[in-house]
Design an enzyme around this catalytic site. Structure first.
Site, PDB file in Angstrom:
ATOM      1  N   ARG A  37       0.832  -1.211   0.000  1.00  0.00           N
ATOM      2  CA  ARG A  37       0.000   0.000   0.000  1.00  0.00           C
ATOM      3  C   ARG A  37       0.871   1.268   0.000  1.00  0.00           C
ATOM      4  O   ARG A  37       0.476   2.284  -0.561  1.00  0.00           O
ATOM      5  CB  ARG A  37      -0.918   0.007   1.220  1.00  0.00           C
ATOM      6  CG  ARG A  37      -2.111  -0.902   1.014  1.00  0.00           C
ATOM      7  CD  ARG A  37      -3.017  -0.882   2.198  1.00  0.00           C
ATOM      8  NE  ARG A  37      -4.335  -1.384   1.844  1.00  0.00           N
ATOM      9  CZ  ARG A  37      -5.291  -1.639   2.709  1.00  0.00           C
ATOM     10  NH1 ARG A  37      -5.087  -1.448   3.994  1.00  0.00           N
ATOM     11  NH2 ARG A  37      -6.461  -2.085   2.310  1.00  0.00           N
ATOM     12  N   LYS A 201     -18.582 -16.149   4.580  1.00  0.00           N
ATOM     13  CA  LYS A 201     -20.050 -16.192   4.591  1.00  0.00           C
ATOM     14  C   LYS A 201     -20.688 -15.697   3.301  1.00  0.00           C
ATOM     15  O   LYS A 201     -20.159 -14.823   2.636  1.00  0.00           O
ATOM     16  CB  LYS A 201     -20.563 -15.309   5.731  1.00  0.00           C
ATOM     17  CG  LYS A 201     -20.213 -15.845   7.087  1.00  0.00           C
ATOM     18  CD  LYS A 201     -20.744 -14.921   8.129  1.00  0.00           C
ATOM     19  CE  LYS A 201     -20.549 -15.501   9.522  1.00  0.00           C
ATOM     20  NZ  LYS A 201     -20.923 -14.541  10.548  1.00  0.00           N
ATOM     21  N   GLY A 354      -7.845  -7.518   0.527  1.00  0.00           N
ATOM     22  CA  GLY A 354      -8.097  -8.244   1.769  1.00  0.00           C
ATOM     23  C   GLY A 354      -7.459  -9.619   1.796  1.00  0.00           C
ATOM     24  O   GLY A 354      -6.301  -9.787   1.398  1.00  0.00           O
ATOM     25  N   GLY A 377     -12.602  -4.175   1.268  1.00  0.00           N
ATOM     26  CA  GLY A 377     -13.966  -3.667   1.444  1.00  0.00           C
ATOM     27  C   GLY A 377     -14.382  -2.770   0.292  1.00  0.00           C
ATOM     28  O   GLY A 377     -15.507  -2.867  -0.220  1.00  0.00           O
TER      29      GLY A 377
HETATM   30  P1  AMP Z   1     -14.164 -13.179   4.041  1.00  0.00           P
HETATM   31  O1  AMP Z   1     -13.674 -12.160   5.021  1.00  0.00           O
HETATM   32  O2  AMP Z   1     -15.620 -13.368   4.032  1.00  0.00           O
HETATM   33  O3  AMP Z   1     -13.561 -12.995   2.658  1.00  0.00           O
HETATM   34  O4  AMP Z   1     -13.623 -14.568   4.549  1.00  0.00           O
HETATM   35  C1  AMP Z   1     -12.272 -14.875   4.714  1.00  0.00           C
HETATM   36  C2  AMP Z   1     -12.175 -15.900   5.776  1.00  0.00           C
HETATM   37  O5  AMP Z   1     -12.956 -17.013   5.422  1.00  0.00           O
HETATM   38  C3  AMP Z   1     -10.774 -16.415   6.006  1.00  0.00           C
HETATM   39  O6  AMP Z   1     -10.328 -15.970   7.244  1.00  0.00           O
HETATM   40  C4  AMP Z   1     -10.942 -17.926   5.970  1.00  0.00           C
HETATM   41  O7  AMP Z   1     -10.274 -18.562   7.029  1.00  0.00           O
HETATM   42  C5  AMP Z   1     -12.438 -18.112   6.115  1.00  0.00           C
HETATM   43  N1  AMP Z   1     -12.900 -19.371   5.524  1.00  0.00           N
HETATM   44  C6  AMP Z   1     -12.667 -19.839   4.306  1.00  0.00           C
HETATM   45  N2  AMP Z   1     -13.206 -21.047   4.128  1.00  0.00           N
HETATM   46  C7  AMP Z   1     -13.821 -21.376   5.273  1.00  0.00           C
HETATM   47  C8  AMP Z   1     -14.564 -22.510   5.717  1.00  0.00           C
HETATM   48  N3  AMP Z   1     -14.768 -23.554   4.908  1.00  0.00           N
HETATM   49  N4  AMP Z   1     -15.058 -22.501   6.961  1.00  0.00           N
HETATM   50  C9  AMP Z   1     -14.843 -21.440   7.772  1.00  0.00           C
HETATM   51  N5  AMP Z   1     -14.146 -20.332   7.420  1.00  0.00           N
HETATM   52  C10 AMP Z   1     -13.636 -20.297   6.185  1.00  0.00           C
END
Ligand code: AMP
Length: 396
Positions: A37, A201, A354, A377
């Protein structure tokens, strides 16, 4: 989306305020572990130096919650800027206090001043007009080069723009590049266009998915979010991460994909574990045979092979979100394999910021991608089809 351009702005010999995003990761000893960055801001800073400007740099770092907290001082950033630019970088003791105002007032052309962490001021995240006015009073021109925070209506990002007319504010090179890249990606991608969407999620990426569906040819789902889709289809996914309140939404997304002719892919196998821990007992299983009480924490080898096959003919790949819990070695293989495949591909490859940027960086593939966004974000909000609050006032 055309932005007020720094090149069309008369900044010669002027005092410029550049909002940067120097919110870099640091280890427990205060070492910057990834200075992408900071390096990304250099073209705008160097351009202003070439124009003989007196340069005031401002950024937030971490979440000090509106109070002075030495842990979040920008001093290590000033040192790294000095190393990279090879010129002296003065630093203020406060943000809009006596010291900052005095140093800013005496700043000469060719000199650089870095303000202390903007978030030491409570008003920053509240978009406080008094703080915006005080920051604006320091300079004649405002440049926003902080893509990573442009989705926030903060005092130094949004409020401050009101104090400059269109001839005295503009987007820096980094902001321009990010907006342009995502603009082209969403408006006229070279086809076939595939989006790889992962992460924890569905809720976090639902809007982006809905906005992307009419624009892409294929969607490949991974990460924790896959299990909400799989459960919606009737699979028993054990203790895997599922958002039960979004099962209908997930089904709607899949139906909409079908209606639009978008090919929608879900994992066919996973690395399942007994618990969410790096040393958990784990095994490979098809998504139909996840043992009761176990959870899927990564995509399996059959899915990797399937996704490679599906990505073989695409010309544009957008990747947002890891395929598994990449922070734990045992569940990082799916993400790593997909990262290698994407990096080797001849397609235009765009990585959302991210976690996805972090994982690509960890395995040393960052130079192999066409574009890695500096804002997780912010890039997600662009994918959702939003106009960012920090960008709106800089539209032509
Ligand atoms: P996000 O911030 O929504 O992009 O999610 C990123 C996070 O999702 C990372 O910290 C991963 O560890 C988590 N992640 C990825 N796959 C899984 C999974 N199958 N179960 C739980 N967490 C997960």
């Amino acid at each position: 989306m055309e932005l007020l351009n720094i090149k069309e702005c008369d900044i010669k010999g002027k005092k410029v305020f550049i909002r940067c995003d120097f919110n870099v990761p640091m280890d427990d000893y205060g070492n910057i572990t990834d200075d992408r960055r900071i390096r990304s801001a250099l073209s705008t800073i160097n351009y202003c130096l070439d124009q003989g400007c007196a340069i005031i740099l401002a950024s937030h770092f971490g979440r000090p919650k509106g109070e002075v907290d030495e842990k979040y001082t920008l001093a290590p950033i000033a040192r790294r800027l000095h190393q990279l630019l090879k010129i002296n970088v003065q630093m203020t003791e406060d943000v809009i206090g006596e010291n900052a105002i005095k140093l800013a007032a005496h700043l000469q052309g060719g000199e650089i001043l870095l303000l202390e962490n903007l978030r030491f001021e409570k008003g920053e995240t509240k978009n406080d007009p008094e703080l915006s006015a005080a920051l604006a009073s320091m300079a004649e021109v405002y440049i926003n080069d902080a893509f990573g925070v442009s989705h926030r209506a903060h005092a130094s990002v949004e409020g401050i723009t009101e104090y400059f007319d269109k001839a005295h504010k503009a987007a820096g090179f980094l902001l321009q590049k990010e907006i342009q890249f995502f603009g082209v990606l969403l408006d006229r991608p070279v086809r076939p266009f595939a989006a790889i969407v992962g992460g924890s999620k569905v809720s976090g990426k639902l809007e982006a998915l809905i906005n992307l569906l009419p624009k892409v040819d294929k969607v490949l789902i991974g990460g924790g979010m896959a299990f909400t889709f799989l459960k919606a289809l009737g699979y028993d996914v054990g203790n895997s991460l599922v958002e039960d309140d979004l099962l209908d939404e997930a089904m709607n997304v899949m139906n909409e994909a079908k209606r639009l002719g978008v090919k929608f892919y879900l994992p066919v196998d996973v690395v399942a574990a007994e618990k969410f821990a790096p040393d958990a007992m784990s095994r490979l299983t098809s998504v139909q045979e996840i043992p009761a009480g176990w959870m899927g924490l990564d995509i399996g080898p059959a899915t990797v092979r399937l996704y490679r096959q599906v990505l073989n003919d695409v010309q544009t790949i957008l990747w947002n979100g890891p395929m598994g819990v990449y922070e734990m070695d045992r569940f990082s293989r799916g993400s790593n394999k997909i990262a290698h495949f994407v990096a080797d591909s001849y397609a235009t490859t765009v990585v959302g910021g991210g976690d996805t940027a972090d994982l690509v960086q960890r395995i040393g593939l960052d130079e192999e991608m066409s574009f890695i966004s500096t804002g997780g974000g912010a890039s997600l909000e662009l994918l959702e089809g939003k106009i960012l609050p920090g960008v709106k006032p800089l539209l032509k």
